[in-house]
Design an enzyme around this catalytic site. Structure first.
Site, PDB file in Angstrom:
ATOM      1  N   ASP A 305      39.138  31.185 -22.890  1.00  0.00           N
ATOM      2  CA  ASP A 305      38.333  32.305 -22.437  1.00  0.00           C
ATOM      3  C   ASP A 305      37.767  31.994 -21.070  1.00  0.00           C
ATOM      4  OD1 ASP A 305      38.612  34.097 -24.459  1.00  0.00           O
ATOM      5  OD2 ASP A 305      36.958  33.261 -25.630  1.00  0.00           O
ATOM      6  N   ASP A 342      19.890  45.161 -24.513  1.00  0.00           N
ATOM      7  CA  ASP A 342      21.161  44.429 -24.429  1.00  0.00           C
ATOM      8  C   ASP A 342      20.877  42.931 -24.387  1.00  0.00           C
ATOM      9  OD1 ASP A 342      23.635  43.421 -23.887  1.00  0.00           O
ATOM     10  OD2 ASP A 342      23.989  44.610 -22.065  1.00  0.00           O
ATOM     11  N   GLU A 346      24.519  39.053 -19.645  1.00  0.00           N
ATOM     12  CA  GLU A 346      24.684  40.038 -18.572  1.00  0.00           C
ATOM     13  C   GLU A 346      23.522  41.026 -18.597  1.00  0.00           C
ATOM     14  OE1 GLU A 346      26.984  39.171 -20.736  1.00  0.00           O
ATOM     15  OE2 GLU A 346      28.817  38.600 -19.670  1.00  0.00           O
ATOM     16  N   PHE A 374      27.246  46.542 -26.486  1.00  0.00           N
ATOM     17  CA  PHE A 374      28.498  46.186 -25.823  1.00  0.00           C
ATOM     18  C   PHE A 374      29.549  45.778 -26.848  1.00  0.00           C
ATOM     19  CE2 PHE A 374      31.215  42.704 -24.316  1.00  0.00           C
ATOM     20  CZ  PHE A 374      31.924  43.403 -23.353  1.00  0.00           C
ATOM     21  N   SER A 375      30.778  46.196 -26.620  1.00  0.00           N
ATOM     22  CA  SER A 375      31.864  45.646 -27.435  1.00  0.00           C
ATOM     23  C   SER A 375      33.047  45.333 -26.530  1.00  0.00           C
ATOM     24  CB  SER A 375      32.274  46.614 -28.543  1.00  0.00           C
ATOM     25  OG  SER A 375      33.262  47.495 -28.066  1.00  0.00           O
ATOM     26  N   THR A 377      35.987  45.930 -26.998  1.00  0.00           N
ATOM     27  CA  THR A 377      36.981  46.999 -27.001  1.00  0.00           C
ATOM     28  C   THR A 377      36.588  48.117 -26.037  1.00  0.00           C
ATOM     29  OG1 THR A 377      37.226  46.446 -29.323  1.00  0.00           O
ATOM     30  CG2 THR A 377      38.411  48.378 -28.530  1.00  0.00           C
ATOM     31  N   ARG A 379      34.214  47.809 -23.727  1.00  0.00           N
ATOM     32  CA  ARG A 379      33.813  47.136 -22.497  1.00  0.00           C
ATOM     33  C   ARG A 379      32.691  47.884 -21.760  1.00  0.00           C
ATOM     34  NH1 ARG A 379      38.568  45.862 -19.100  1.00  0.00           N
ATOM     35  NH2 ARG A 379      39.901  47.154 -20.389  1.00  0.00           N
ATOM     36  N   LYS A 392      26.924  51.357 -18.715  1.00  0.00           N
ATOM     37  CA  LYS A 392      27.278  50.359 -17.699  1.00  0.00           C
ATOM     38  C   LYS A 392      28.416  49.549 -18.293  1.00  0.00           C
ATOM     39  CE  LYS A 392      24.320  46.516 -19.079  1.00  0.00           C
ATOM     40  NZ  LYS A 392      23.755  46.847 -20.384  1.00  0.00           N
ATOM     41  N   ASP A 515      35.504  33.171 -31.625  1.00  0.00           N
ATOM     42  CA  ASP A 515      34.329  33.206 -32.491  1.00  0.00           C
ATOM     43  C   ASP A 515      34.135  34.537 -33.190  1.00  0.00           C
ATOM     44  OD1 ASP A 515      33.656  34.591 -30.249  1.00  0.00           O
ATOM     45  OD2 ASP A 515      31.751  33.573 -29.910  1.00  0.00           O
TER      46      ASP A 515
HETATM   47  N1  LIG Z   1      26.587  43.468 -21.695  1.00  0.00           N
HETATM   48  C1  LIG Z   1      27.539  44.193 -21.129  1.00  0.00           C
HETATM   49  N2  LIG Z   1      27.349  45.501 -20.944  1.00  0.00           N
HETATM   50  C2  LIG Z   1      28.298  46.247 -20.377  1.00  0.00           C
HETATM   51  N3  LIG Z   1      29.455  45.782 -19.933  1.00  0.00           N
HETATM   52  C3  LIG Z   1      29.712  44.479 -20.077  1.00  0.00           C
HETATM   53  C4  LIG Z   1      28.777  43.614 -20.694  1.00  0.00           C
HETATM   54  N4  LIG Z   1      29.287  42.386 -20.705  1.00  0.00           N
HETATM   55  C5  LIG Z   1      30.497  42.487 -20.150  1.00  0.00           C
HETATM   56  N5  LIG Z   1      30.761  43.738 -19.770  1.00  0.00           N
HETATM   57  C6  LIG Z   1      31.982  44.235 -19.144  1.00  0.00           C
HETATM   58  O1  LIG Z   1      33.053  44.148 -20.060  1.00  0.00           O
HETATM   59  C7  LIG Z   1      34.092  43.344 -19.542  1.00  0.00           C
HETATM   60  C8  LIG Z   1      34.734  42.562 -20.640  1.00  0.00           C
HETATM   61  O2  LIG Z   1      33.800  41.637 -21.190  1.00  0.00           O
HETATM   62  P1  LIG Z   1      34.270  40.576 -22.246  1.00  0.00           P
HETATM   63  O3  LIG Z   1      33.089  39.826 -22.726  1.00  0.00           O
HETATM   64  O4  LIG Z   1      35.175  41.199 -23.227  1.00  0.00           O
HETATM   65  O5  LIG Z   1      35.192  39.641 -21.401  1.00  0.00           O
HETATM   66  P2  LIG Z   1      34.801  38.453 -20.490  1.00  0.00           P
HETATM   67  O6  LIG Z   1      33.385  38.139 -20.682  1.00  0.00           O
HETATM   68  O7  LIG Z   1      35.276  38.721 -19.130  1.00  0.00           O
HETATM   69  O8  LIG Z   1      35.702  37.333 -21.044  1.00  0.00           O
HETATM   70  P3  LIG Z   1      35.438  36.422 -22.300  1.00  0.00           P
HETATM   71  O9  LIG Z   1      36.456  36.895 -23.274  1.00  0.00           O
HETATM   72  O10 LIG Z   1      35.700  35.077 -21.756  1.00  0.00           O
HETATM   73  O11 LIG Z   1      34.031  36.644 -22.740  1.00  0.00           O
HETATM   74  C9  LIG Z   1      33.433  42.504 -18.480  1.00  0.00           C
HETATM   75  O12 LIG Z   1      34.319  42.160 -17.499  1.00  0.00           O
HETATM   76  C10 LIG Z   1      32.347  43.432 -17.937  1.00  0.00           C
HETATM   77  O13 LIG Z   1      32.901  44.293 -16.977  1.00  0.00           O
HETATM   78 MG   LIG Z   2      32.218  37.934 -22.865  1.00  0.00          MG
END
Ligand SMILES: Nc1ncnc2c1ncn2[C@@H]1O[C@H](COP(=O)(O)OP(=O)(O)OP(=O)(O)O)[C@@H](O)[C@H]1O
Ligand SMILES: [Mg+2]
Ligand SMILES: [K+]
Length: 679
Positions: A305, A342, A346, A374-375, A377, A379, A392, A515
């Site tokens: 990741d 949240d 982030e 946030f999920s 899926t 994003r 956001k 996880d």
């Molecule tokens: N708390 C949040 N609220 C809104 N959008 C978010 C949040 N956290 C992440 N994102 C958005 O969703 C995207 C995907 O996040 P995700 O956690 O799935 O992947 P990642 O953090 O880039 O990788 P990893 O799988 O290593 O966690 C991020 O690139 C960001 O643009």
């Molecule tokens: Mg993440």
């Protein structure tokens, strides 16, 4: 730094050669003389039978020589038992400690009418709901269905800092035997009685369900073949001897056979496997099978990741950029509103930046405030306050959300997000209803030293693939900065699963960490699936290893431990076989010297007599097992290099060493036997 806080629990504080383990191992070496135990190790079983034969021969035809051979052979068997017992020792000690953790706990079970009843923990069934409050020991494994609590997991992980566990999300699982420190939670039991994580852990570290791995079985067959081959060789010697009118005593034939069969690796093989498992436990990783540990040594692709593994994982908001005339402070206010509930790093960092940059601090959350979590899926995350919807999230996700409502996306959004992404940061687009307000920059920092780590992996021939939910531009920027071989951007759990299958097509082994529940299918598909201990029950059940530290970079160490196991086994096998061949040339000439004086040219060792030659060889054969026990337990020193290079180097060191050492060792013992005038 939290150095010093760590008190390893599972890993234990016992060193490799702890005194208690040592004494217990000596005892256990004799217990293991049981033929039912011995027969499981065919090579050593031949030595075992040989000892009985020489014992009988000694009784019938007593001589100092035959008694010495009998005693030395008996010690050869005991040394092999000792090696295995030493390898098992630390696990046994840890299992005892864990058993103490599993004290008879009582559970507060919820009845259907909502009242509580107290029942013994071992009576809990899957699906039961139990209540735990501050200072309660969690009675069995389960998932929190209500509430949030801080939990002391040191009994299992050895980590004394408490962890937060809460209902919903990927931190909902709790483990029986750990202790609730604060608040009140309701847990739905997921383990059947006697089958909890702690139960499994005990049998794992104890080696109770240890089964031979496929590689071990293959090697055992080879060793049996090498044993069987030497029986006719030795018997034919008797024939030659007969021819030469010397005659060889049965004791000599047995001694010779034992010297020639691969006793060194036969004695150490099981210890090497157990020690490999144990080294995983020392790294706070529980491998569900020896097979998983071996697979880790053979892995050719690592899926890692991005966030948390390659980067620090606390992506921090660093800038608010308004678009379409929206001032930055207005963007900050809205983004903050959408982040109040949240709990992701982030989200929290946005609240902090809004306060630091614009002094926005009043709490605007009201009863009408409906948080959208946030999920991976969607994003996105956000909030609905009556008619006002704020989102956001990832650029593409939020753009689609706005367009779906019939809104428009100003073209400057693309320019700004691209600029942020190219710098390796993550752009979060913020929109309110149909309007895009701006972009938040989340700074992501690549961990120092990670690039070197990947370079090492590359040397070992392992491909690293970075997986991220982030957009392709950010992914590319971080990928090149971190030096991974490949990346997968905008990854969903499904894409992850597909990627694993693709990689596996060519017969490659794939390892990954995960996880979340949505990681479960991928964890199950991977050859090495490492679930975080903090993760969900589903993830833990799908994987074949659990990392008690929940450390994202652990996968790299796991591969190293696996490699070390395979390398150690290979090196000691090479050594053992080379050793036996050398012994053949060391003793045969000495044996036949009387009958065939021409053999004198071959008798380069100038051993004192045929009898001292045989004795020196069996004594050396027994002692070499003891000498190599530390190496078998600690593992051959490991330096990252390509598999082919490692094999070449080890064949050289252990092959050549295996040939030379018997000459020196046997000669030395021969001198001692001669000087002491034993013969
Ligand atoms: N708390 C949040 N609220 C809104 N959008 C978010 C949040 N956290 C992440 N994102 C958005 O969703 C995207 C995907 O996040 P995700 O956690 O799935 O992947 P990642 O953090 O880039 O990788 P990893 O799988 O290593 O966690 C991020 O690139 C960001 O643009
Ligand atoms: Mg993440
Ligand atoms: K041998």
């Amino acid at each position: 730094m939290t150095a010093g806080v760590r008190t390893k629990g599972v890993a234990g504080s016992k060193s490799l050669f702890d005194r208690d383990i040592f004494t217990a191992a000596i005892k256990s070496s004799f217990v293991k003389l049981d033929p039912r135990v011995q027969v499981r190790n065919p090579v050593m079983f031949v030595v075992y039978l040989g000892t009985i034969v020489t014992l009988i021969a000694s009784i019938i035809h007593t001589s100092l020589f035959s008694w010495i051979v009998t005693v030395v052979l008996a010690f050869t068997v005991l040394f092999a038992n000792f090696a295995e017992a030493m390898a098992e020792g630390r696990g046994k000690a840890q299992a005892d400690t864990l058993r103490k953790t599993r004290t008879e706990t009582e559970a507060r079970r919820l009845t259907p009418d909502g009242s509580e009843e107290v029942v013994p923990a071992n009576q809990l069934q899957t699906g039961d709901l139990v209540v735990c409050e501050a200072s309660d020991i969690i009675p069995s494994d389960g998932e929190i269905v209500e509430g949030v609590a801080s939990v002391d997991e040191s009994a299992i992980t050895g980590e004394s800092a408490p962890v937060i566990r809460e209902a919903g999300g990927d931190r909902s699982s709790v483990t029986g035997g750990t202790q609730v420190l604060s608040d009140r939670i309701v847990i739905k039991i997921t383990a059947t009685p006697g089958n909890s994580f702690l139960d499994r852990m005990i049998s794992l570290v104890e080696g109770a369900d240890r089964q031979k791995t496929p590689n071990e079985i293959a090697l055992s067959i080879l060793l049996i073949a090498l044993t069987v081959i030497f029986v006719p060789v030795v018997v034919s010697l008797e024939y030659f001897a007969h021819f030469a009118h010397t005659g060889i005593a049965i004791v000599t034939l047995v001694a010779l056979l034992v010297c020639l069969i691969p006793t060194t690796i036969g004695a150490l093989l099981s210890a090497i496997g157990i020690a490999g498992m144990d080294r995983m436990v020392q790294k706070n990783v529980l491998a569900m099978s020896g097979r998983a540990v071996e697979a880790a040594g053979d892995v050719s692709t690592l899926l890692l990741d991005k966030t948390g593994t390659i980067t620090f994982g606390n992506r921090m908001a660093s800038r608010f950029v308004g678009v379409g005339g929206t001032p930055s402070d207005e963007l900050a206010r809205v983004a903050r509103l959408a982040s109040l509930a949240d709990e992701t790093p982030e989200g929290r960092s946005i609240v902090v930046l809004a306060k630091n940059e614009y002094g926005i601090r009043d709490n605007e959350a009201t009863t009408d405030y409906e948080f959208v979590p946030f999920s991976a899926t969607t994003r996105m995350s956000g909030v609905n306050i009556n008619d006002v919807q704020i989102r956001k999230g990832a650029t593409e996700a939020v753009k689609r959300w706005v367009l779906d409502q019939g809104g428009e996306v100003p073209s400057e959004v693309d320019d700004i997000t691209k600029e942020i992404a190219n710098a390796g940061s993550t752009p979060l687009v913020v929109a309110q209803n149909k309007k895009v307000l701006g972009v938040v920059e989340l700074k992501d920092v690549v961990k120092p030293g990670i690039k070197e780590r990947f370079a090492e992996l590359r040397k070992m021939g392992i491909r690293t693939v970075m997986i991220t939910g982030d957009n392709p531009l950010t992914a590319a920027a971080i990928a090149s900065e971190a030096g991974v071989d490949d990346y997968l951007a905008e990854a969903t759990p499904e894409r992850k699963l597909e990627l694993i299958k693709e990689e596996q097509e060519g017969g490659k082994l794939v390892a990954m960490t995960g996880d979340g529940t949505n990681d479960a299918p991928a964890l199950a598909q991977a050859d090495v699936g490492v679930a975080m201990n903090s993760g969900t029950v589903a993830a833990k059940e799908a994987g074949n290893m659990v990392d008690l530290d929940s450390s994202p970079t652990k996968l790299i160490e796991i591969v190293e431990v696996g490699k070390q196991l395979l390398i150690t086994r290979g090196a000691l096998t090479t050594f053992s076989i080379a050793n036996d061949l050398a012994k053949y040339f060391a003793i045969i000439p000495a044996l036949f010297l009387a009958a065939y004086p021409q053999l004198k040219v071959l008798n380069i060792m100038h051993l004192h007599s045929p009898i001292t030659a045989i004795l020196s060889a069996v004594i050396f054969n027994a002692l070499i097992i003891i000498v190599l026990i530390p190496l078998a337990l600690r593992g051959v020193k490991f330096r990252p290099a390509a598999a082919g290079e490692i094999i070449r180097r080890n064949v050289f060191i252990y092959g050549v060493g295996g040939v030379i050492l018997p000459f020196i060792g046997i000669k030395l013992i021969d001198i001692i036997l001669t000087v002491t005038r034993l013969y």
